[in-house]
Design a protein around this motif. Sequence first.
Motif, PDB file in Angstrom:
ATOM      1  N   LYS A 387      17.355 -22.861  35.241  1.00 27.18           N
ATOM      2  CA  LYS A 387      18.331 -23.101  34.514  1.00 27.18           C
ATOM      3  C   LYS A 387      17.700 -23.176  32.987  1.00 27.18           C
ATOM      4  O   LYS A 387      19.147 -23.155  32.019  1.00 27.18           O
ATOM      5  CB  LYS A 387      18.993 -24.238  34.976  1.00 27.18           C
ATOM      6  CG  LYS A 387      20.326 -24.225  36.169  1.00 27.18           C
ATOM      7  CD  LYS A 387      20.520 -25.237  36.555  1.00 27.18           C
ATOM      8  CE  LYS A 387      21.297 -24.800  38.097  1.00 27.18           C
ATOM      9  NZ  LYS A 387      22.405 -26.478  38.451  1.00 27.18           N
ATOM     10  N   TYR A 388      16.557 -23.798  32.864  1.00 29.03           N
ATOM     11  CA  TYR A 388      16.224 -24.381  31.698  1.00 29.03           C
ATOM     12  C   TYR A 388      16.141 -23.212  30.036  1.00 29.03           C
ATOM     13  O   TYR A 388      16.262 -22.349  29.687  1.00 29.03           O
ATOM     14  CB  TYR A 388      14.469 -24.729  31.381  1.00 29.03           C
ATOM     15  CG  TYR A 388      14.392 -25.172  29.749  1.00 29.03           C
ATOM     16  CD1 TYR A 388      15.322 -26.113  29.170  1.00 29.03           C
ATOM     17  CD2 TYR A 388      13.068 -25.046  29.663  1.00 29.03           C
ATOM     18  CE1 TYR A 388      14.613 -26.589  27.814  1.00 29.03           C
ATOM     19  CE2 TYR A 388      12.273 -24.447  28.467  1.00 29.03           C
ATOM     20  CZ  TYR A 388      13.040 -25.689  27.913  1.00 29.03           C
ATOM     21  OH  TYR A 388      12.827 -25.697  25.858  1.00 29.03           O
ATOM     22  N   LYS A 389      15.410 -22.047  31.242  1.00 26.97           N
ATOM     23  CA  LYS A 389      14.896 -20.704  30.952  1.00 26.97           C
ATOM     24  C   LYS A 389      16.456 -19.459  30.721  1.00 26.97           C
ATOM     25  O   LYS A 389      16.627 -19.081  29.510  1.00 26.97           O
ATOM     26  CB  LYS A 389      13.918 -19.582  31.382  1.00 26.97           C
ATOM     27  CG  LYS A 389      12.833 -19.872  32.291  1.00 26.97           C
ATOM     28  CD  LYS A 389      11.772 -19.028  33.256  1.00 26.97           C
ATOM     29  CE  LYS A 389      10.358 -19.862  33.263  1.00 26.97           C
ATOM     30  NZ  LYS A 389      10.019 -19.329  34.128  1.00 26.97           N
ATOM     31  N   THR A 394      19.060 -28.605  29.416  1.00 24.76           N
ATOM     32  CA  THR A 394      18.681 -28.828  28.381  1.00 24.76           C
ATOM     33  C   THR A 394      16.956 -29.346  28.395  1.00 24.76           C
ATOM     34  O   THR A 394      16.400 -29.515  29.712  1.00 24.76           O
ATOM     35  CB  THR A 394      19.129 -30.687  27.670  1.00 24.76           C
ATOM     36  OG1 THR A 394      19.258 -31.719  28.426  1.00 24.76           O
ATOM     37  CG2 THR A 394      20.974 -30.418  26.946  1.00 24.76           C
ATOM     38  N   SER A 395      16.442 -29.645  27.227  1.00 22.59           N
ATOM     39  CA  SER A 395      14.711 -30.192  26.833  1.00 22.59           C
ATOM     40  C   SER A 395      15.068 -31.451  28.009  1.00 22.59           C
ATOM     41  O   SER A 395      14.003 -31.484  28.601  1.00 22.59           O
ATOM     42  CB  SER A 395      14.467 -29.685  26.103  1.00 22.59           C
ATOM     43  OG  SER A 395      14.719 -30.617  24.996  1.00 22.59           O
ATOM     44  N   ILE A 396      15.391 -31.931  27.331  1.00 19.89           N
ATOM     45  CA  ILE A 396      15.437 -33.689  28.179  1.00 19.89           C
ATOM     46  C   ILE A 396      15.883 -33.644  29.903  1.00 19.89           C
ATOM     47  O   ILE A 396      15.287 -33.933  30.540  1.00 19.89           O
ATOM     48  CB  ILE A 396      16.590 -34.267  27.402  1.00 19.89           C
ATOM     49  CG1 ILE A 396      16.839 -34.567  25.810  1.00 19.89           C
ATOM     50  CG2 ILE A 396      16.370 -35.772  27.946  1.00 19.89           C
ATOM     51  CD1 ILE A 396      17.471 -35.434  25.363  1.00 19.89           C
ATOM     52  N   ARG A 399      12.659 -31.667  30.883  1.00 21.90           N
ATOM     53  CA  ARG A 399      11.291 -32.828  30.924  1.00 21.90           C
ATOM     54  C   ARG A 399      11.250 -33.724  31.566  1.00 21.90           C
ATOM     55  O   ARG A 399      10.398 -34.404  32.164  1.00 21.90           O
ATOM     56  CB  ARG A 399      10.844 -33.678  29.533  1.00 21.90           C
ATOM     57  CG  ARG A 399       9.984 -34.295  29.881  1.00 21.90           C
ATOM     58  CD  ARG A 399       9.371 -34.196  29.964  1.00 21.90           C
ATOM     59  NE  ARG A 399       7.795 -34.599  29.134  1.00 21.90           N
ATOM     60  CZ  ARG A 399       6.668 -34.259  29.333  1.00 21.90           C
ATOM     61  NH1 ARG A 399       6.458 -33.693  29.784  1.00 21.90           N
ATOM     62  NH2 ARG A 399       5.894 -35.846  29.240  1.00 21.90           N
ATOM     63  N   GLN A 400      12.790 -34.365  32.402  1.00 24.41           N
ATOM     64  CA  GLN A 400      12.876 -35.588  32.935  1.00 24.41           C
ATOM     65  C   GLN A 400      12.169 -34.784  34.062  1.00 24.41           C
ATOM     66  O   GLN A 400      12.169 -35.810  35.371  1.00 24.41           O
ATOM     67  CB  GLN A 400      14.051 -36.133  33.122  1.00 24.41           C
ATOM     68  CG  GLN A 400      14.543 -37.294  34.684  1.00 24.41           C
ATOM     69  CD  GLN A 400      13.491 -38.514  33.735  1.00 24.41           C
ATOM     70  OE1 GLN A 400      13.427 -39.012  32.216  1.00 24.41           O
ATOM     71  NE2 GLN A 400      13.220 -38.243  35.176  1.00 24.41           N
ATOM     72  N   ALA A 401      12.707 -33.660  34.465  1.00 27.13           N
ATOM     73  CA  ALA A 401      12.550 -32.886  35.707  1.00 27.13           C
ATOM     74  C   ALA A 401      11.140 -33.115  36.360  1.00 27.13           C
ATOM     75  O   ALA A 401      10.417 -33.111  37.096  1.00 27.13           O
ATOM     76  CB  ALA A 401      13.199 -31.771  36.333  1.00 27.13           C
TER      77      ALA A 401
END
Length: 438
Positions: A387-389, A394-396, A399-401
């Motif tokens: 989903k990030y790609k 979001t980047s946050i 990062r949490q994942a």
Amino acid sequence: MHIKYSLFVILSLVVTRGFSQDLLTVPKAVEIALDNNYGIKMANNDNRIADNNKDVLNSGYLPTVSGNAGATYNLDNTEAEFSNGDVTVLNGAESSRYNASVNLNYTIFDGLGRYYNYKQLKELYNLSELEARETIENTMIQLFSVYYSVAQLSENVKSLEESLAISNDRILRAEYQFEYGQSTKLDVLNAEVDKNNDSISLMNSRQNLYNTKRDLKVVLGDDFAPDFKVDTLVNFILDLDKTDLYNKMMANNVALLKVDKNIIINEFTIKSNRSGYLPTIGLVGTYGWNKNNNNAASFVALSTNTGISGGVNLSWDLFDGGSTITRVKNAKIDLENRQLEKESLLLTIKRDFENAWGDYQNKLAVFRVQEHNILTAKNNFNRTQEKYKLGQVTSIEFRQAQLNLLTAEFSRNNAKYQAKLAELYVLQLSGELLNVTF
């Protein structure tokens, strides 16, 4: 020592996977520690001393043989008056005496003191074997603790390396998105901060790994290699039976066996001290040679004697001031203390066994949960990454994942090795640690 030999044979039969030359497996680590650990070496030397002490040469049953020799020279001024009234004056009269003898002393009976002392020495040797076994067991637990710490840190470093690679990829993606106007500079800066944090964590973990490897070399008592890897595969003994292990503990726990030996030794001490109530009978014999060169004032100018003499002597302390009575009383009190020590130890190891078994079962269950949890964390990360790609998270959130996956991997690694150490502690309490194939 036979304990060491048996354990080495067991380890030699272990079938392992194909490993590179610099891989330190558990069986190899155990073998090196048994040969080189300084604590084990000193325990083996103490056992050798106890073996020497229990020999018949230290029993008091053999006779003692001593040799004596001497020479005396006299230069005298002598005035001798004989019975017929004649007087003889000698100035500078010389005389000499020479003697040599071989003496034998043998105690026929000493109130059975040496009999019980000899039995006590044999039990002290058996106790030293148990102490050597205890040293080996404790060294093995120490070895496994440090070995698995190295394994855990190795897996943590690998996870951090993978996480750093993900962070590096994220920076590239953030920079490309910024260049094409799809994100702000803030996303790039956040990615760089996270990447730097991952780099710091990796450097710290690598340093901890290097330090722990040095700790492992100290336990091994040998520089195994300039650098080495350890096996991160852990196999659990899933068919352990609590009742069976409890019965083995009551029969084979080294602490219980040691206190039993101390009770036997104290019983012999009491009997040995009671020998002071009885007489001592000894046999003495001498073969001697004596030669006297007398001066002119003597009736015999030269005499030489050779011969054998022998005899039997008896000594009996009818009353020694009460020291024997005191020794016997104190020995009985020591025996009572050893028996109380055993009762206390029984309560302690029963509690320790119940706690260790419960702790093992709990940590094994936690490890299984962590194994399942890491699958969930990986699945969550993979989906979040996709989903990030696509720009859907979001980047946050990404990062949490990523941190959730890293935390899950750390928790899984910790749970795995803690469960294995808990299993080994149960085996140590039951007296089975040295009988396990690793």
